[in-house]
Design an enzyme around this catalytic site. Structure first.
Site, mmCIF file in Angstrom:
data_model
loop_
_atom_site.group_PDB
_atom_site.id
_atom_site.type_symbol
_atom_site.label_atom_id
_atom_site.label_comp_id
_atom_site.label_asym_id
_atom_site.label_seq_id
_atom_site.Cartn_x
_atom_site.Cartn_y
_atom_site.Cartn_z
ATOM 1 N N LYS A 43 0.845 -1.196 0.000
ATOM 2 C CA LYS A 43 0.000 0.000 0.000
ATOM 3 C C LYS A 43 0.879 1.245 0.000
ATOM 4 O O LYS A 43 1.896 1.287 0.712
ATOM 5 C CB LYS A 43 -0.897 -0.033 1.245
ATOM 6 C CG LYS A 43 -1.949 1.057 1.325
ATOM 7 C CD LYS A 43 -2.816 0.873 2.574
ATOM 8 C CE LYS A 43 -3.960 1.853 2.672
ATOM 9 N NZ LYS A 43 -4.798 1.609 3.871
ATOM 10 N N SER B 69 -9.740 -0.766 6.982
ATOM 11 C CA SER B 69 -9.162 -0.624 5.645
ATOM 12 C C SER B 69 -8.430 -1.829 5.086
ATOM 13 O O SER B 69 -8.117 -1.848 3.903
ATOM 14 C CB SER B 69 -8.224 0.572 5.614
ATOM 15 O OG SER B 69 -8.975 1.726 5.429
ATOM 16 N N SER C 250 -9.641 1.516 2.761
ATOM 17 C CA SER C 250 -8.774 2.286 1.884
ATOM 18 C C SER C 250 -7.718 1.446 1.152
ATOM 19 O O SER C 250 -7.173 1.903 0.153
ATOM 20 C CB SER C 250 -8.065 3.387 2.674
ATOM 21 O OG SER C 250 -7.251 2.848 3.686
HETATM 22 N N1 GLN Z 1 -13.178 3.867 6.242
HETATM 23 C C1 GLN Z 1 -12.524 4.320 7.433
HETATM 24 C C2 GLN Z 1 -12.156 5.780 7.278
HETATM 25 O O1 GLN Z 1 -12.512 6.338 6.309
HETATM 26 C C3 GLN Z 1 -11.339 3.466 7.757
HETATM 27 C C4 GLN Z 1 -10.129 3.804 6.991
HETATM 28 C C5 GLN Z 1 -8.930 2.991 7.402
HETATM 29 O O2 GLN Z 1 -9.056 1.954 8.059
HETATM 30 N N2 GLN Z 1 -7.760 3.482 7.061
HETATM 31 O O3 GLN Z 1 -11.534 6.359 8.102
#
Ligand code: GLN
Length: 472
Positions: free
Chosen positions: A63, A162, A138
């Protein structure tokens, strides 16, 4: 050899000549499929790797919020578009030492804030099961690159889901370890008290294998713990005699019908395998999204203060320092990141600190103790990973609807617990993920339960959850 289906374990069994070819097979597959999937921000065309180490030559993606020497780390943000780090993240260093070949850096929602990769400043990644749909996020680039078979495995990061949610959307395995097991050194910070790096793989055993490589205390991350966790040895032992809790509250949320059905079917499977499944109440569960969306933006607003046009990254010069800050940050940050910084700055401000941030910290404690209470009686808590399957690109416009989908994944981050998403069944042709959340440091047990579901799933082809056909 069908490269696209290879797992890490399969790679280890290949004869040397075949193993030598893995990196070029990965690069060829990326070249063929990525124009459709758009998972990669950077591809390393002449990747070098050690021909020693157990995993030499196994191609993996990372990532793009995890630092890698020799490649950019953009966080899918304009503010870091041309940023190259001067060191490897601890997890990357560990992978390289074992011979893994890092073939590229993959897309995410900007600074990992989002659930779809639609918030990437560069482009949207496509779900390999349906190119009109999001891969989740994400870590959408990680999940899509694994599901499309362009790499054997990937690392993502999980602050509120994410790793798990994109794994669920793409029909692969995503594991968020106990907070403190994996070093965050070199992971670009979003919300430091919640962030944790985790593997995205084609099988549960591969997730356990990657955990054995990346876990461990790191003097560069004071939140890592000295703790030996065995991820692999009991993994085939099954669930007979275990007790699982299913929170009643999950049915109070709008669950997609096919998701609810697949989830119920997974519970029946576990019962057939000798486990007991019982309903419990988690009255504070419903506050977890609100709590998270105070704490995470607060930490983010502080972590992101460093992108000021002075130290590193984008700089747009104004007349004077203040104008340089403003110009740089206005252009460098996208809409969602700006929204989070504003929310975080507000909730941390002197007038509202008590009403929001401090209150959220107290609710976080309550949620954690409620989960720990249930887990003192049960081996794990089971939920769907997400109330929905992969949605259409552009379909969800309202931030609140978007945030509410994180309801099942956020609690594990708030409480620092290990949690996995394992693919099980389909809803309207799209993969569904089942989430298993366990006790702190019982990561091995979480993997073992997931392995039992995977092993006995009626949806398998050749003993594994199927991968999508992506035509070139
Ligand atoms: N969807 C969550 C957010 O927008 C989690 C994102 C993540 O785990 N990095 O913060």
């Amino acid at each position: 050899m069908d490269f696209r289906r290879l797992t890490v374990e399969d790679c280890l069994r290949l004869p040397r000549e075949e193993r030598e070819k893995l990196v070029s097979l990965s690069l060829e597959t990326i070249e063929r499929l990525d124009p459709k999937i758009k998972a990669f921000i950077s591809v390393n065309g002449n990747v070098s790797f050690r021909r020693e180490g157990e995993f030499w030559g196994v191609p993996i993606s990372i990532k793009d919020n995890i630092l890698t020497l020799g490649m950019r780390t953009t966080c899918a943000s304009k503010i870091l578009e041309n940023y190259e780090s001067v060191f490897d993240a601890t997890v990357v260093k560990k992978l390289k030492e074992k011979g893994f070949a890092i073939v590229g850096k993959v897309n995410l929602d900007e600074f990992a804030m989002g659930s779809s990769t639609e918030r990437s400043a560069f482009f949207v990644t496509r779900n390999p099961w349906d190119l009109e749909r999001v891969p989740g996020g994400s870590s959408g680039g990680s999940a899509a690159s694994v599901a499309a078979g362009m790499v054997v495995a990937s690392l993502g990061s999980d602050t509120g889901g994410s790793v798990r949610q994109p794994a669920a959307f793409c029909g692969v395995v995503g594991f968020k370890p106990t907070y403190g097991l994996v070093s965050r050194y070199g992971l670009v910070a979003f919300a430091s008290s919640l962030d944790q790096i985790g593997p995205i793989t084609k099988t549960v055993r591969d997730a356990a294998i990657l955990m054995s490589v990346i876990a461990g205390r790191d003097p560069n991350d004071a939140t890592t713990v000295e703790r030996k966790v065995d991820f692999l040895s009991g993994i085939e032992d099954g669930v007979s005699g275990m007790r699982f809790a299913v929170p009643e509250e999950i049915y109070e949320h709008e669950l997609e019908k096919g998701v609810a059905e697949a989830f119920e079917e997974s519970l029946r499977l576990l019962e057939r395998l000798g486990a007991r499944v019982e309903r419990v109440r988690l009255p504070h569960l419903k506050y977890s999204v609100a709590t998270y969306y105070i704490i995470a933006p607060a930490e983010a607003s502080s972590n992101l203060a460093r992108y000021d046009g002075v130290k590193y990254g984008l700089r747009l010069k104004g007349t004077g320092l203040r104008e340089t800050y403003m110009k740089t940050r206005n252009v460098g940050f996208g809409e969602e990141v700006t929204r989070r910084i504003m929310i975080g700055t507000f909730t941390l401000s002197a007038a509202y600190y008590e009403a929001y941030f401090n209150k959220a910290q107290r609710v976080r404690k309550k949620i954690a103790s409620e989960l720990n209470d249930v887990l003192s009686e049960y081996d794990a808590i089971l939920t769907p990973t997400s109330p929905v399957t992969a949605f259409k690109i552009g379909e969800i416009k309202d931030p609140l609807t978007y945030y509410l989908m994180d309801i099942f994944t956020i609690p594990a981050n708030l409480a620092g617990l290990p949690a996995i998403s394992v693919p099980f069944g389909f809803s309207n042709g799209l993969p569904v993920g089942v989430q298993i959340m366990g006790r702190r440091f019982e990561d091995g047990k979480v993997l073992r339960i997931a392995r039992a579901i995977e092993k006995h799933s009626p949806y398998n082809e050749d003993g594994r959850f199927p991968l999508p056909e992506v035509e070139a």
